[in-house]
Design a protein around this motif. Structure first.
Motif, mmCIF file in Angstrom:
data_model
loop_
_atom_site.group_PDB
_atom_site.id
_atom_site.type_symbol
_atom_site.label_atom_id
_atom_site.label_comp_id
_atom_site.label_asym_id
_atom_site.label_seq_id
_atom_site.Cartn_x
_atom_site.Cartn_y
_atom_site.Cartn_z
ATOM 1 N N HIS A 106 0.800 -1.228 0.000
ATOM 2 C CA HIS A 106 0.000 0.000 0.000
ATOM 3 C C HIS A 106 0.835 1.280 0.000
ATOM 4 C CE1 HIS A 106 -3.467 -2.583 1.669
ATOM 5 N NE2 HIS A 106 -3.691 -2.340 0.399
ATOM 6 N N PRO A 107 1.876 1.410 0.849
ATOM 7 C CA PRO A 107 2.675 2.632 0.776
ATOM 8 C C PRO A 107 3.303 2.846 -0.602
ATOM 9 C CG PRO A 107 3.075 1.521 2.851
ATOM 10 C CD PRO A 107 2.277 0.570 2.009
ATOM 11 N N LEU A 108 3.760 1.756 -1.235
ATOM 12 C CA LEU A 108 4.322 1.860 -2.586
ATOM 13 C C LEU A 108 3.293 2.409 -3.564
ATOM 14 C CD1 LEU A 108 6.055 1.200 -5.122
ATOM 15 C CD2 LEU A 108 5.272 -1.169 -4.906
ATOM 16 N N ILE A 109 2.099 1.839 -3.560
ATOM 17 C CA ILE A 109 1.073 2.273 -4.507
ATOM 18 C C ILE A 109 0.669 3.717 -4.217
ATOM 19 C CG2 ILE A 109 -1.217 1.767 -5.444
ATOM 20 C CD1 ILE A 109 -0.772 -1.157 -4.459
ATOM 21 N N ARG A 110 0.556 4.040 -2.945
ATOM 22 C CA ARG A 110 0.213 5.419 -2.580
ATOM 23 C C ARG A 110 1.284 6.391 -3.059
ATOM 24 N NH1 ARG A 110 -0.962 7.537 3.627
ATOM 25 N NH2 ARG A 110 -1.797 9.582 3.054
ATOM 26 N N PHE A 111 2.546 5.992 -2.926
ATOM 27 C CA PHE A 111 3.632 6.856 -3.364
ATOM 28 C C PHE A 111 3.600 7.053 -4.875
ATOM 29 C CE2 PHE A 111 8.277 7.444 -4.349
ATOM 30 C CZ PHE A 111 8.355 8.728 -3.832
ATOM 31 N N ALA A 112 3.347 5.985 -5.623
ATOM 32 C CA ALA A 112 3.262 6.112 -7.076
ATOM 33 C C ALA A 112 2.131 7.062 -7.480
ATOM 34 C CB ALA A 112 3.048 4.740 -7.710
ATOM 35 N N VAL A 196 12.721 -6.469 -15.590
ATOM 36 C CA VAL A 196 12.088 -7.091 -14.437
ATOM 37 C C VAL A 196 10.669 -6.579 -14.207
ATOM 38 C CG1 VAL A 196 12.186 -7.306 -11.927
ATOM 39 C CG2 VAL A 196 14.255 -7.617 -13.293
ATOM 40 N N LEU A 197 10.483 -5.277 -14.197
ATOM 41 C CA LEU A 197 9.178 -4.728 -13.838
ATOM 42 C C LEU A 197 8.132 -5.037 -14.900
ATOM 43 C CD1 LEU A 197 10.290 -1.334 -12.274
ATOM 44 C CD2 LEU A 197 9.911 -3.545 -11.169
ATOM 45 N N LEU A 198 8.529 -5.014 -16.160
ATOM 46 C CA LEU A 198 7.604 -5.404 -17.224
ATOM 47 C C LEU A 198 7.231 -6.873 -17.084
ATOM 48 C CD1 LEU A 198 6.090 -4.895 -19.855
ATOM 49 C CD2 LEU A 198 8.231 -5.375 -21.090
ATOM 50 N N GLN A 199 8.213 -7.711 -16.813
ATOM 51 C CA GLN A 199 7.937 -9.139 -16.642
ATOM 52 C C GLN A 199 7.042 -9.407 -15.436
ATOM 53 O OE1 GLN A 199 11.510 -11.453 -16.593
ATOM 54 N NE2 GLN A 199 12.144 -10.844 -18.650
ATOM 55 N N ARG A 224 2.518 -2.185 -11.300
ATOM 56 C CA ARG A 224 2.404 -0.921 -12.039
ATOM 57 C C ARG A 224 3.010 0.234 -11.228
ATOM 58 N NH1 ARG A 224 -1.075 3.624 -12.390
ATOM 59 N NH2 ARG A 224 -0.641 4.641 -14.384
ATOM 60 N N ALA A 225 2.739 0.251 -9.923
ATOM 61 C CA ALA A 225 3.287 1.315 -9.081
ATOM 62 C C ALA A 225 4.802 1.300 -9.092
ATOM 63 C CB ALA A 225 2.761 1.160 -7.657
ATOM 64 N N ALA A 226 5.391 0.103 -9.045
ATOM 65 C CA ALA A 226 6.852 0.003 -9.053
ATOM 66 C C ALA A 226 7.433 0.573 -10.341
ATOM 67 C CB ALA A 226 7.274 -1.451 -8.880
ATOM 68 N N ALA A 227 6.750 0.339 -11.459
ATOM 69 C CA ALA A 227 7.222 0.875 -12.738
ATOM 70 C C ALA A 227 7.129 2.394 -12.769
ATOM 71 C CB ALA A 227 6.417 0.260 -13.882
ATOM 72 N N GLN A 242 14.667 -2.564 -8.636
ATOM 73 C CA GLN A 242 14.114 -3.741 -9.288
ATOM 74 C C GLN A 242 14.356 -4.999 -8.456
ATOM 75 O OE1 GLN A 242 15.037 -4.243 -13.439
ATOM 76 N NE2 GLN A 242 14.832 -2.064 -13.891
ATOM 77 N N THR A 243 15.539 -5.096 -7.846
ATOM 78 C CA THR A 243 15.838 -6.261 -7.017
ATOM 79 C C THR A 243 14.885 -6.359 -5.839
ATOM 80 O OG1 THR A 243 18.177 -6.281 -7.639
ATOM 81 C CG2 THR A 243 17.588 -7.346 -5.558
ATOM 82 N N LEU A 244 14.679 -5.243 -5.143
ATOM 83 C CA LEU A 244 13.752 -5.254 -4.016
ATOM 84 C C LEU A 244 12.345 -5.636 -4.476
ATOM 85 C CD1 LEU A 244 14.850 -2.087 -2.009
ATOM 86 C CD2 LEU A 244 15.207 -4.482 -1.379
ATOM 87 N N MET A 245 11.974 -5.213 -5.690
ATOM 88 C CA MET A 245 10.617 -5.494 -6.152
ATOM 89 C C MET A 245 10.433 -6.950 -6.536
ATOM 90 S SD MET A 245 7.664 -4.200 -6.419
ATOM 91 C CE MET A 245 6.136 -4.943 -7.037
#
Length: 330
Positions: A106-112, A196-199, A224-227, A242-245
């Motif tokens: 959730h924090p990741l998505i909120r940040f994006a 990585v993120l696309l995959q 999607r948020a990570a991208a 990308q590694t953390l994700m």
């Protein structure tokens, strides 16, 4: 945008621990705004959330150390971001190896969302929430792996059918992180140059379609948020992020029993379009439906090859497709 900004400002009056109000509400507001919700529709959702989910900050959370820390961090970060922006703080959190899965993504998505709408207060609140819901996953010690597809297949071979206790996503993630088998089963790295993120996005969607699992829904929206975050990072931070994700995705996948991805039977969506789906999502008061449809709508434009699949997932979410249409083919 001014009306959205005012509602995001008002969200600061909600407690962090009010059933995750301060993370869910602003994400849904951002998604509704992008999908074309009117100010009246935004206000309607906000009022509904305020009356049915929120807790006022500081009243029912007195003595809650996490709540006090969240408020202090949010205030401190807001001042810091006004002076130097969010990137130095984000880089410091990356160096601590805070997992993007912390707080159930959730924090990741909120940040994006905050990066997309440019709301500095939301950027501060999201990174404060990330620090208040910290998750650190032990690094992998297993042999390197070529790509995300092989990573998931390897994990499925080892963990398929595993069961984890607890109602909350974060609690199950912590169990995986503490399992002594985790470091050896996770590769040290993925092959350099891997998208990585696309995959991850391309793997998360059929996994969710196949399982309808709530955790994997968060992996769809979290990918999607990570991208989005990655598009704002300098080159030297791309690989650590990308590694953390992918490690976060691996842990989330294990918490749901690492189901093998079967061949999918996607439905014919020729009679459907986004003009039918989006109004139903906007009218929904379910924040997860709103965020999922928004994610699919945005991603289909970036990934035309999978556009029909994103439309199918979104259409099922708002009730336009048979609920049994997405089972795996034999």
């Amino acid at each position: 945008m001014d009306f959205l900004s005012s509602l995001l400002d008002a969200n600061a009056a909600f407690a962090l621990n009010g059933r995750d109000t301060t993370n869910h509400c602003p994400m849904a507001l951002h998604a509704l705004h992008e999908m074309g919700a009117t100010p009246a529709q935004l206000q309607h959702f906000f009022a509904h959330w305020q009356s049915t989910h929120s807790l006022p900050a500081g009243t029912e959370n007195q003595g809650d150390e996490e709540e006090r820390r969240f408020v202090q961090l949010r205030q401190q970060l807001a001042i810091r971001f006004a002076e130097e922006g969010w990137l130095p703080t984000f880089e410091a959190l990356l160096s601590q190896r805070l997992s993007p899965a912390g707080g159930a993504f959730h924090p990741l998505i909120r940040f994006a969302c905050a990066l997309e709408n440019g709301h500095q207060g939301e950027q501060a609140a999201a990174l404060a929430a990330w620090q208040c819901k910290p998750l650190i996953l032990p690094a992998g010690t297993g042999a390197p792996c070529r790509d995300v597809t092989r990573l998931l297949a390897r994990l499925s071979a080892q963990w398929e059918g595993s069961s984890w206790q607890g109602e909350w996503i974060t609690a199950r993630l912590r169990q995986v992180a503490a399992d002594p088998r985790w470091p050896d089963s996770l590769p040290r790295s993925l092959e350099e140059g891997t998208e990585v993120l696309l995959q991850l996005a391309e793997a998360a969607l059929p996994l969710y379609w196949q399982t309808r699992n709530f955790t994997l829904l968060h992996l769809v929206t979290g990918s999607r948020a990570a991208a989005i975050v990655a598009r704002h990072l300098p080159a030297e931070l791309q690989e650590p992020w990308q590694t953390l994700m992918w490690q976060a995705a691996a842990a989330a996948y294990i918490t749901v029993g690492a189901p093998a991805l079967g061949s999918q039977r996607w439905p014919d969506v020729s009679g459907l379009d986004w003009e039918k789906v989006l109004p139903l999502a906007i009218a929904s008061l379910d924040d997860h439906v709103i965020k999922l449809v928004h994610c699919c709508w945005r991603e289909q434009a970036r990934s035309p090859r999978h556009g029909a699949h994103y439309l199918a997932v979104a259409a099922r979410a708002v009730g336009l497709l048979n609920t049994d249409a997405g089972r795996s083919a034999a």
